[in-house]
Design a protein around this motif. Structure first.
Motif, PDB file in Angstrom:
ATOM      1  N   TYR A  10       1.823  -3.502  16.832  1.00 30.54           N
ATOM      2  CA  TYR A  10       1.901  -3.759  15.390  1.00 30.54           C
ATOM      3  C   TYR A  10       1.632  -2.502  14.562  1.00 30.54           C
ATOM      4  N   ALA A  11       1.215  -1.412  15.221  1.00 30.83           N
ATOM      5  CA  ALA A  11       0.798  -0.222  14.488  1.00 30.83           C
ATOM      6  C   ALA A  11       1.908   0.389  13.627  1.00 30.83           C
ATOM      7  N   PRO A  12       3.130   0.635  14.150  1.00 33.90           N
ATOM      8  CA  PRO A  12       4.146   1.250  13.291  1.00 33.90           C
ATOM      9  C   PRO A  12       4.560   0.369  12.117  1.00 33.90           C
ATOM     10  N   SER A  13       4.900  -0.895  12.383  1.00 33.32           N
ATOM     11  CA  SER A  13       5.361  -1.753  11.293  1.00 33.32           C
ATOM     12  C   SER A  13       4.242  -2.036  10.303  1.00 33.32           C
ATOM     13  N   GLY A  14       3.008  -2.253  10.801  1.00 34.18           N
ATOM     14  CA  GLY A  14       1.889  -2.526   9.916  1.00 34.18           C
ATOM     15  C   GLY A  14       1.550  -1.347   9.031  1.00 34.18           C
ATOM     16  N   ALA A  15       1.538  -0.139   9.611  1.00 39.13           N
ATOM     17  CA  ALA A  15       1.188   1.042   8.828  1.00 39.13           C
ATOM     18  C   ALA A  15       2.298   1.422   7.854  1.00 39.13           C
ATOM     19  N   ILE A  16       3.537   1.357   8.299  1.00 48.83           N
ATOM     20  CA  ILE A  16       4.652   1.729   7.410  1.00 48.83           C
ATOM     21  C   ILE A  16       4.761   0.736   6.268  1.00 48.83           C
ATOM     22  N   ARG A  17       4.743  -0.561   6.586  1.00 46.31           N
ATOM     23  CA  ARG A  17       4.846  -1.562   5.527  1.00 46.31           C
ATOM     24  C   ARG A  17       3.606  -1.561   4.633  1.00 46.31           C
ATOM     25  N   GLY A  18       2.445  -1.377   5.214  1.00 46.62           N
ATOM     26  CA  GLY A  18       1.221  -1.483   4.443  1.00 46.62           C
ATOM     27  C   GLY A  18       0.887  -0.257   3.630  1.00 46.62           C
ATOM     28  N   LEU A  19       1.456   0.909   3.970  1.00 42.42           N
ATOM     29  CA  LEU A  19       1.052   2.128   3.278  1.00 42.42           C
ATOM     30  C   LEU A  19       2.197   3.086   2.985  1.00 42.42           C
ATOM     31  N   TRP A  20       3.022   3.405   4.008  1.00 42.49           N
ATOM     32  CA  TRP A  20       3.917   4.548   3.876  1.00 42.49           C
ATOM     33  C   TRP A  20       5.267   4.232   3.245  1.00 42.49           C
ATOM     34  N   VAL A  21       5.673   2.971   3.214  1.00 39.77           N
ATOM     35  CA  VAL A  21       6.999   2.669   2.672  1.00 39.77           C
ATOM     36  C   VAL A  21       7.083   3.022   1.189  1.00 39.77           C
ATOM     37  N   GLY A  22       5.982   2.888   0.443  1.00 39.92           N
ATOM     38  CA  GLY A  22       5.988   3.240  -0.974  1.00 39.92           C
ATOM     39  C   GLY A  22       6.178   4.718  -1.208  1.00 39.92           C
ATOM     40  N   PRO A  23       5.319   5.593  -0.633  1.00 42.64           N
ATOM     41  CA  PRO A  23       5.530   7.027  -0.783  1.00 42.64           C
ATOM     42  C   PRO A  23       6.875   7.501  -0.230  1.00 42.64           C
ATOM     43  N   TYR A  24       7.328   6.914   0.881  1.00 38.26           N
ATOM     44  CA  TYR A  24       8.622   7.296   1.444  1.00 38.26           C
ATOM     45  C   TYR A  24       9.754   6.975   0.472  1.00 38.26           C
ATOM     46  N   GLY A  25       9.714   5.770  -0.100  1.00 40.68           N
ATOM     47  CA  GLY A  25      10.755   5.396  -1.055  1.00 40.68           C
ATOM     48  C   GLY A  25      10.751   6.283  -2.280  1.00 40.68           C
ATOM     49  N   ALA A  26       9.570   6.668  -2.770  1.00 42.93           N
ATOM     50  CA  ALA A  26       9.487   7.490  -3.976  1.00 42.93           C
ATOM     51  C   ALA A  26       9.878   8.936  -3.702  1.00 42.93           C
ATOM     52  N   GLN A  27       9.350   9.514  -2.634  1.00 40.27           N
ATOM     53  CA  GLN A  27       9.518  10.950  -2.400  1.00 40.27           C
ATOM     54  C   GLN A  27      10.830  11.307  -1.713  1.00 40.27           C
ATOM     55  N   VAL A  28      11.289  10.468  -0.799  1.00 38.53           N
ATOM     56  CA  VAL A  28      12.493  10.791  -0.033  1.00 38.53           C
ATOM     57  C   VAL A  28      13.733  10.134  -0.626  1.00 38.53           C
ATOM     58  N   LEU A  29      13.613   8.869  -1.023  1.00 39.51           N
ATOM     59  CA  LEU A  29      14.770   8.141  -1.544  1.00 39.51           C
ATOM     60  C   LEU A  29      14.863   8.178  -3.055  1.00 39.51           C
ATOM     61  N   GLY A  30      13.827   8.683  -3.730  1.00 36.82           N
ATOM     62  CA  GLY A  30      13.845   8.804  -5.183  1.00 36.82           C
ATOM     63  C   GLY A  30      13.831   7.474  -5.915  1.00 36.82           C
ATOM     64  N   LEU A  31      13.112   6.468  -5.391  1.00 34.59           N
ATOM     65  CA  LEU A  31      13.110   5.133  -5.983  1.00 34.59           C
ATOM     66  C   LEU A  31      12.033   5.006  -7.042  1.00 34.59           C
ATOM     67  N   ASP A  32      12.277   4.140  -8.034  1.00 39.97           N
ATOM     68  CA  ASP A  32      11.241   3.782  -9.001  1.00 39.97           C
ATOM     69  C   ASP A  32      10.443   2.592  -8.459  1.00 39.97           C
ATOM     70  N   ALA A  33       9.532   2.042  -9.292  1.00 42.34           N
ATOM     71  CA  ALA A  33       8.667   0.959  -8.832  1.00 42.34           C
ATOM     72  C   ALA A  33       9.473  -0.265  -8.386  1.00 42.34           C
ATOM     73  N   ALA A  34      10.522  -0.587  -9.129  1.00 40.66           N
ATOM     74  CA  ALA A  34      11.341  -1.744  -8.755  1.00 40.66           C
ATOM     75  C   ALA A  34      12.070  -1.494  -7.435  1.00 40.66           C
ATOM     76  N   GLY A  35      12.562  -0.271  -7.247  1.00 39.07           N
ATOM     77  CA  GLY A  35      13.250   0.058  -6.001  1.00 39.07           C
ATOM     78  C   GLY A  35      12.317   0.010  -4.809  1.00 39.07           C
TER      79      GLY A  35
END
Length: 393
Positions: free
Chosen positions: A214-239
């Motif tokens: 559960y470590a990769p999915s739990g950590a990515i979903r719980g913490l890293w998906v937000g910074p990844y979406g903002a910094q790499v994909l250029g998403l706003d809060a809704a994205g």
């Protein structure tokens, strides 16, 4: 009994929500409290580590005093108390303390349901019941995505967390009124407790897979998906909310799908192993191609979430080796490895990300290293689990 199980499902929705909500709140906490990504990674990891450590006394309490008092008291004191500390926090350290308390409060919820399943229903349907419970409970993952971001925009993060505090206290009171304890199981003479479980060699390969599953999915979903979406994909809060929602939905689907697969294919080991190997492949793609575009990134992250949800079958695999009088301590020890692994690797992931950042380098370079780290960790678990002994009921 049905009302009690329904209340436990609601409690597990809250547990899933709390383990994932920092991904959405992190921008507000960085702006208002000056929290850094590493501090938030530590706070989120602390939730998992404290949750994991609490499994030892929780398992003892389930076997000795039953699930009703265990879950209701801890959720009221730890869950509601921790959210109150969170809502009033003025420093990053207070956020860490709050997450630790919430971890204690959430620690007995899922295991109380598993204890009731193991003591009340036939062993052959344990995996299916666990998958349904986790699948429904994973709606908390969805609540900690777009709905939470909308609530924060409307009421502020403090007002939203105060409302969660009140809701948690209400759920704890309902659990006290509705959960029924199964009759105690007689214990045979001789060694018992955690020692007897740890002396079973067949469990160690299962523990190795639980540690990383559960470590990769739990950590990515719980913490890293937000910074990844903002910094790499250029998403706003809704994205970012939409991206986390997609991954959360995939995790719900994965829980429902894994549950009955042991009866479909006649094997638990095979389903768990192949599912996690697909997760390794998806993480490897993100390792070598960290900026594939919004749609491809969403699909890959959704696949990581979906195939990383083999926890119900792993619990059923481990449950098959436990005698009735050790069910409480057995399932909580399995959960200790699973949740402890998320906490450990989530904290390590903050260091990996920080070390991978280089001046002038594009942000996707650090995330590529992060995805590679999770791919290697999960691959190592699959290698150990390949030597496990299959067990079905």
């Amino acid at each position: 009994m049905r009302l009690g199980i329904a209340a436990l499902v609601v409690g597990y929705v809250l547990s899933q929500f709390y383990r994932a909500f920092l991904a959405v709140l992190s921008p507000a906490l960085q702006a208002d409290l000056g929290a850094t990504p590493v501090q938030l990674a530590d706070a989120s990891g602390l939730w998992f580590l404290i949750f994991a450590l609490a499994q030892i006394p929780v398992g003892y309490a389930l076997d000795r005093v039953g699930p009703r008092r265990t879950v209701a008291v801890l959720l009221a004191i730890g869950g509601a108390g921790g959210t109150a500390v969170f809502a009033g926090a003025t420093t990053p350290g207070a956020i860490s303390l709050a997450m630790a308390l919430i971890g204690i409060g959430c620690a007995p919820v899922l295991m109380s349901a598993f204890y009731i399943f193991a003591r009340t229903y036939p062993p052959a349907v344990f995996g299916t019941l666990a998958g349904v419970l986790i699948g429904v409970g994973s709606m908390g993952n969805l609540g900690a995505a777009l709905p939470l971001s909308l609530a924060v925009e409307a009421f502020g993060w403090r007002g939203t967390v105060w409302a969660l505090c009140a809701l948690t206290l209400v759920v704890a009171l309902v659990l006290w009124r509705t959960v029924q304890d199964p009759p105690p199981a007689p214990a045979p003479e001789g060694p018992g407790g955690m020692r007897e479980i740890l002396m079973r060699p067949a469990m160690w390969a299962v523990f190795a897979m639980l540690l990383v599953n559960y470590a990769p999915s739990g950590a990515i979903r719980g913490l890293w998906v937000g910074p990844y979406g903002a910094q790499v994909l250029g998403l706003d809060a809704a994205g970012i909310g939409a991206l986390t929602l997609a991954m959360g939905l995939a995790m719900v689907v994965g829980n429902f799908a894994y549950g009955p697969m042991d009866r479909v294919f006649g094997t638990r080991k095979g389903v768990v192993l192949w599912g996690n190997l697909i997760g390794v492949a998806c993480l490897a793609v993100l390792w070598v191609w960290p900026a594939p575009g919004y749609l491809a990134a969403m699909l890959l992250l959704a696949a990581v979430g979906c195939f990383g949800m083999s926890f119900p079958l792993l619990m059923a695999h481990g449950r098959a080796f436990f005698p009735p009088h050790l069910v409480g301590r057995g399932v909580t020890l399995c959960n200790l490895f699973a949740i402890g692994g998320v906490g450990l690797f989530q904290m390590l992931s903050g260091r990996v990300y920080d070390a991978a950042r280089a001046p002038g380098a594009p942000p996707e370079a650090a995330f590529a290293t992060l995805f590679g780290f999770f791919a290697l960790v999960l691959a190592a678990g699959c290698l150990a689990y390949a030597f496990s002994r299959d067990r079905t009921d």
